[in-house]
Write a protein that holds these residues in place. Structure first.
Motif, mmCIF file in Angstrom:
data_model
loop_
_atom_site.group_PDB
_atom_site.id
_atom_site.type_symbol
_atom_site.label_atom_id
_atom_site.label_comp_id
_atom_site.label_asym_id
_atom_site.label_seq_id
_atom_site.Cartn_x
_atom_site.Cartn_y
_atom_site.Cartn_z
ATOM 1 N N THR A 1 -4.914 3.464 4.248
ATOM 2 C CA THR A 1 -5.074 2.279 3.604
ATOM 3 C C THR A 1 -4.828 0.854 4.347
ATOM 4 O OG1 THR A 1 -5.502 3.292 2.257
ATOM 5 C CG2 THR A 1 -5.732 1.190 1.658
ATOM 6 N N ALA A 2 -3.393 0.642 4.796
ATOM 7 C CA ALA A 2 -2.590 -0.798 4.970
ATOM 8 C C ALA A 2 -3.968 -0.839 6.546
ATOM 9 C CB ALA A 2 -1.567 -0.399 4.877
ATOM 10 N N PRO B 1 -5.261 -2.768 -3.307
ATOM 11 C CA PRO B 1 -4.190 -2.011 -4.036
ATOM 12 C C PRO B 1 -4.302 -2.586 -5.623
ATOM 13 C CG PRO B 1 -2.754 -2.884 -3.019
ATOM 14 C CD PRO B 1 -4.361 -3.543 -2.426
ATOM 15 N N TYR C 1 1.058 -1.391 0.048
ATOM 16 C CA TYR C 1 0.219 -0.533 -0.091
ATOM 17 C C TYR C 1 0.796 1.483 -0.027
ATOM 18 C CZ TYR C 1 -3.726 -3.166 1.232
ATOM 19 O OH TYR C 1 -5.005 -4.009 1.363
#
Length: 73
Positions: free
Chosen positions: A14-15, A71, A9
């Motif tokens: 987001t991770a 992703p 990521y």
């Protein structure tokens, strides 16, 4: 069992969201390179890696795919 890389990521947020989604589903997950990512500050240069146990890889991938958290690529 060993850890395998599930995804990379460019965003720490987001991770973390992906990791928490997996943990909510009962799959242990850990982030690698998050400290270096924050230090460098450029996601494409040092992405955050999401790691899971190799036995959980297929289920984890399916969960993230269904939630739109994989992703691109």
């Amino acid at each position: 069992m060993s850890l395998v890389e599930l995804a990379r990521y460019e965003s720490q947020i987001t991770a973390d969201l992906a990791r928490l989604t997996l943990e909510r589903a009962g799959i242990d997950a850990v982030l690698f390179d998050s400290a270096m990512h924050g230090y460098i500050g450029v996601g494409w240069l040092m992405p955050v890696r999401l790691m899971v146990l190799d036995g959980d890889q297929d289920e984890a991938w399916a969960i993230l795919r269904a939630d739109g958290l994989l992703p691109p690529g």
